[in-house]
Scaffold this active site. Structure first.
Site: not given
Ligand code: NAD
Length: 487
Positions: A177, A252, A286, A385
């Site tokens: 997803k 992650e 991230c 963050e």
């Molecule tokens: P997000 O947590 O908003 O969304 C990530 C994914 O989760 C998306 O596909 C989203 O649709 C899905 N999602 C959202 N709510 C959900 C729920 N209730 N249940 C299941 N899935 C759900 O993050 P984002 O804005 O897409 O990305 C930025 C974040 O990701 C930052 O916090 C960044 O640090 C983190 N990130 C971490 C890494 C790592 O390797 N640790 C890498 C890239 C990004």
């Protein structure tokens, strides 16, 4: 001129599948504030179809000879690299990063990862232990099963490849997803994988909002493992959902990474590193170095030179190949501007602090590179963050204070140390509570080395040879050979 809107469907069992709900999500081009594509806002029926497809795919793929799996995954890697330009353009249009970043991530990151795990597919082994004449004991490593992958918007293939490649190499089927904000490259990639010989059902992509499809996804009983990359906030919601399904998880999550500059560092290199650490991709990485800790004796000169460098940063849409592109959504820009407002109350604004003046940048979701100095570690901008181009600078007196400040965070994703002293560097590497330590550079990390995040940044192994075990169950078999004591 506006681009034609792409109308994409989900990709299930090797075919495009229209959503069952009839609703769509508009996917934006963040540099232009224009609709780039639409994808189905899928529902339970679509998810059930994807899981049924993955169950079929699993039967075929886990029975496929590991050498054949390796060949198919290697072909996926090579094809992505051949078509890197096309995928880089799609990434740039959808995630707002430059074409240069897009090319690098398709060719050297995602392409190389598939290549690397293709190489591991036929090297999964178990152990044997013999008690002569009594017992033969050995281990079997088997695919976890149907693996669910939830991917953030900032690097759909670049980050998606980190879990999808080892999952496929280990013989699992995959349901992805992607973020509803950036699903385009992953959908195209799934189609390309089938063209490369991946059997239908082994890689499926469902689309929809996190709060709807994402929530249904992480509760689905068919899943055997959830591999999530995203924010700590969403990660915690997903972990709560898995309390009833009890699946394996790899998380992650977010970061607030410290970037420590000691007085004996190469100052020019540390300045350039500090700029890249927070302003590349507009801070939407991230592991971004969002907390700069500078030794007090060089602090004033360092901050002055840093501000001068920040003033030279290029900002623009993908075609400009600038260091800083737009933020992903207008909502994210509002959130970043709110953090900047809170920073103005708790610290000293050095530069930036709003939307860039350039008239050409008024339509996309741009924010100027922003630096705050004198930031107490208790300030919101030092603790939360932001995921935007906002840097907090704090000074420290000595090694112990630097480490105490660096570790005074709930996160533990990455960290960096700049010093001319080898002992300082290695002592810091041991003392820092983070899964990744960069020494005298920022960002370059061999993905051949495995690591796991610390603290609220997640759990489970990523990258390199050890990550493949997150996608394998291990079974111990013991055979009685004759009479004896056993254990
Ligand atoms: P997000 O947590 O908003 O969304 C990530 C994914 O989760 C998306 O596909 C989203 O649709 C899905 N999602 C959202 N709510 C959900 C729920 N209730 N249940 C299941 N899935 C759900 O993050 P984002 O804005 O897409 O990305 C930025 C974040 O990701 C930052 O916090 C960044 O640090 C983190 N990130 C971490 C890494 C790592 O390797 N640790 C890498 C890239 C990004």
């Amino acid at each position: 001129m506006s681009q034609e809107i792409m109308k994409l469907d989900m990709f299930v069992h090797g075919e495009w599948r229209a959503g069952s709900t009839g609703d769509v999500v508009e996917v934006m081009n963040p540099a232009k504030d224009e609709v780039l594509a639409t994808v189905p806002d899928g529902g339970a029926e679509d998810l059930d179809a994807a899981m049924a497809s993955a169950a079929e795919g699993l039967k075929v793929w886990r029975a496929t000879h590991p050498r054949t799996r390796a060949q198919v995954i290697a072909k996926m890697a090579a094809t992505l690299q051949e078509r890197a330009q096309e995928y880089a353009e799609l990434y740039s249009l959808n995630s707002g990063g430059s074409i240069g970043t897009g090319l690098w991530t398709m060719y050297d990151v995602a392409g190389r990862r598939f290549e690397y795990y293709a190489g591991l597919a036929d090297k999964v082994r178990g152990d044997t232990f013999v008690t002569p004449g009594e017992f033969l004991s050995y281990t079997l490593r088997e695919p976890v099963g149907i693996t669910g992958h939830i991917i953030p918007w900032n690097g759909p293939l670049w980050i998606g490849s980190r879990t999808i490649a080892p999952a496929l190499a280990a013989g699992n089927s995959v349901v992805v997803k992607p973020s509803s904000e950036a699903p385009v490259t992953l959908l195209k990639f799934a189609e390309m994988a089938v063209e490369c010989g991946l059997p239908p059902g082994v890689l499926n992509v469902v689309t929809g909002r996190g709060s709807g499809m994402g929530d249904l996804f992480t509760r689905h009983e068919a899943l055997d493992g959830i591999y999530f990359t995203g924010s700590t906030w969403t990660g915690r919601k997903i972990l709560a959902n898995t309390a009833t399904t009890n699946v394996r998880t790899v998380m992650e999550l977010g970061g607030k990474s410290p970037n420590i500059v000691f007085a004996d560092a190469d100052m020019e290199a540390a300045l350039d590193g500090a700029i890249m650490a927070i302003f590349a991709n507009s801070g939407q990485i991230c592991v971004a170095g969002s907390r700069l800790l500078v030794q007090a004796s060089i602090h004033d000169e360092f901050v002055e030179r840093l501000a001068a460098k920040a003033a030279e940063i290029t900002i623009g849409g993908p075609e400009a190949n600038a260091l800083m592109g737009p933020l992903i959504t207008s909502a994210q820009r509002e959130k970043v501007l709110e953090y900047i407002a809170s920073g103005k109350e708790e610290a000293d604004l050095v530069t930036g602090g709003g939307v860039p003046d350039d008239p050409a940048l008024q339509k996309g979701y741009f924010v100027a590179p922003t630096i705050f100095d004198g930031v107490p570690n208790t300030a919101r901008i030092a603790r939360e963050e932001i995921f935007g181009p906002v840097l907090s600078v704090t000074s420290f007196e000595d090694f112990d204070e630097a480490i105490t400040l660096a570790n005074d965070t709930e996160y533990g994703l990455a960290s960096a140390v700049w010093t001319g002293d080898v002992a300082t560097a290695h002592n810091a590497a041991q003392a820092l509570e983070a899964g990744q330590v960069y020494i005298n550079h920022y960002y370059t990390a061999a993905f051949e080395t495995s690591r796991s995040p610390y603290k609220a940044s997640g759990h489970g192994m990523s990258e390199g040879p050890d990550a493949i075990y997150e996608y394998l169950n291990q079974k111990a078999v013991s055979v009685k050979l004759g009479e004896g004591e056993g254990w």
